[in-house]
Design a protein around this motif. Structure first.
Motif, PDB file in Angstrom:
ATOM      1  N   CYS A  87       0.826  -1.204   0.000  1.00 34.59           N
ATOM      2  CA  CYS A  87       0.000   0.000   0.000  1.00 34.59           C
ATOM      3  C   CYS A  87       0.863   1.257   0.000  1.00 34.59           C
ATOM      4  N   TYR A  88       1.884   1.302   0.856  1.00 29.61           N
ATOM      5  CA  TYR A  88       2.743   2.490   0.913  1.00 29.61           C
ATOM      6  C   TYR A  88       3.501   2.693  -0.392  1.00 29.61           C
ATOM      7  N   GLU A  89       3.981   1.609  -0.955  1.00 30.56           N
ATOM      8  CA  GLU A  89       4.701   1.679  -2.235  1.00 30.56           C
ATOM      9  C   GLU A  89       3.789   2.205  -3.337  1.00 30.56           C
ATOM     10  N   THR A  90       2.548   1.730  -3.358  1.00 29.03           N
ATOM     11  CA  THR A  90       1.605   2.146  -4.380  1.00 29.03           C
ATOM     12  C   THR A  90       1.215   3.608  -4.213  1.00 29.03           C
ATOM     13  N   VAL A  91       1.049   4.085  -2.991  1.00 29.42           N
ATOM     14  CA  VAL A  91       0.750   5.500  -2.772  1.00 29.42           C
ATOM     15  C   VAL A  91       1.877   6.360  -3.338  1.00 29.42           C
ATOM     16  N   GLY A  92       3.122   6.013  -3.041  1.00 32.46           N
ATOM     17  CA  GLY A  92       4.259   6.760  -3.564  1.00 32.46           C
ATOM     18  C   GLY A  92       4.291   6.781  -5.076  1.00 32.46           C
ATOM     19  N   ARG A  93       4.032   5.632  -5.687  1.00 29.77           N
ATOM     20  CA  ARG A  93       4.039   5.514  -7.147  1.00 29.77           C
ATOM     21  C   ARG A  93       2.885   6.312  -7.769  1.00 29.77           C
ATOM     22  N   GLU A  94       1.687   6.222  -7.183  1.00 27.33           N
ATOM     23  CA  GLU A  94       0.526   6.927  -7.723  1.00 27.33           C
ATOM     24  C   GLU A  94       0.656   8.442  -7.543  1.00 27.33           C
ATOM     25  N   PHE A  95       1.229   8.875  -6.430  1.00 24.13           N
ATOM     26  CA  PHE A  95       1.441  10.303  -6.218  1.00 24.13           C
ATOM     27  C   PHE A  95       2.450  10.836  -7.236  1.00 24.13           C
ATOM     28  N   ALA A  96       3.516  10.074  -7.477  1.00 23.17           N
ATOM     29  CA  ALA A  96       4.514  10.473  -8.478  1.00 23.17           C
ATOM     30  C   ALA A  96       3.871  10.568  -9.858  1.00 23.17           C
ATOM     31  N   LYS A  97       3.008   9.603 -10.191  1.00 19.26           N
ATOM     32  CA  LYS A  97       2.312   9.624 -11.473  1.00 19.26           C
ATOM     33  C   LYS A  97       1.383  10.841 -11.567  1.00 19.26           C
ATOM     34  N   ASP A 104       5.845  18.123 -11.974  1.00 17.63           N
ATOM     35  CA  ASP A 104       6.341  18.184 -10.602  1.00 17.63           C
ATOM     36  C   ASP A 104       6.829  16.790 -10.224  1.00 17.63           C
ATOM     37  N   ARG A 105       7.402  16.664  -9.052  1.00 20.38           N
ATOM     38  CA  ARG A 105       7.882  15.365  -8.575  1.00 20.38           C
ATOM     39  C   ARG A 105       7.765  15.300  -7.059  1.00 20.38           C
ATOM     40  N   VAL A 106       7.908  14.102  -6.523  1.00 15.63           N
ATOM     41  CA  VAL A 106       7.832  13.893  -5.071  1.00 15.63           C
ATOM     42  C   VAL A 106       9.069  14.478  -4.421  1.00 15.63           C
ATOM     43  N   TYR A 107       8.872  15.169  -3.308  1.00 13.92           N
ATOM     44  CA  TYR A 107      10.006  15.707  -2.559  1.00 13.92           C
ATOM     45  C   TYR A 107      10.530  14.624  -1.632  1.00 13.92           C
ATOM     46  N   CYS A 108      11.645  14.069  -1.981  1.00 18.28           N
ATOM     47  CA  CYS A 108      12.382  13.119  -1.147  1.00 18.28           C
ATOM     48  C   CYS A 108      13.854  13.409  -1.383  1.00 18.28           C
ATOM     49  N   GLU A 109      14.452  14.124  -0.494  1.00 22.07           N
ATOM     50  CA  GLU A 109      15.852  14.510  -0.633  1.00 22.07           C
ATOM     51  C   GLU A 109      16.641  13.940   0.531  1.00 22.07           C
TER      52      GLU A 109
END
Length: 118
Positions: A87-97, A104-109
């Motif tokens: 579920c967590y992996e899919t949320v990250g992937r769907e948000f990035a999509k 834009d992109r996910v902020y993970c630095e």
């Protein structure tokens, strides 16, 4: 002098976990876009009652996350059922999509370690 690793906004996320959106979302319950125009946050988790699991230490959940803008106006609701990691992996992937539609992109630095004098 003690060397302390900076963590993700001082919330206890180790540097080796900071660049994976799934890890950040699982540990903090929120992901932001790089532009700060959008975020996805954990809204609900429902735990399914165990029923003869096939594997040890596996639990099925239903996770609901909401994508919203910087004024916290809901844009999209994401709902997934599976083990937490899925579920967590899919949320990250769907948000990035979702963010690609807005260039834009996910902020993970990954933050560089720093030292604090004693």
């Amino acid at each position: 002098m003690k060397n302390l690793d900076i963590d993700y906004h001082f919330y206890g996320v180790s540097p080796h976990l900071q660049t994976n959106p799934a890890h950040v979302f699982a540990l903090l319950g929120v992901l932001h876009s790089y532009s700060e125009d959008y975020l996805v946050y954990l809204s609900h988790i429902n735990v399914d009652l165990p029923h003869a699991p096939n594997f040890q230490n596996a639990q099925t959940i239903k996770l609901t996350a909401i994508i919203c803008d910087k004024e916290f106006m809901s844009i999209e609701t994401l709902t997934f059922r599976g083990v937490p990691a899925q579920c967590y992996e899919t949320v990250g992937r769907e948000f990035a999509k979702f963010l690609t539609k807005y260039n834009d992109r996910v902020y993970c630095e990954k933050q560089k370690p720093f030292s604090i004098p004693e």
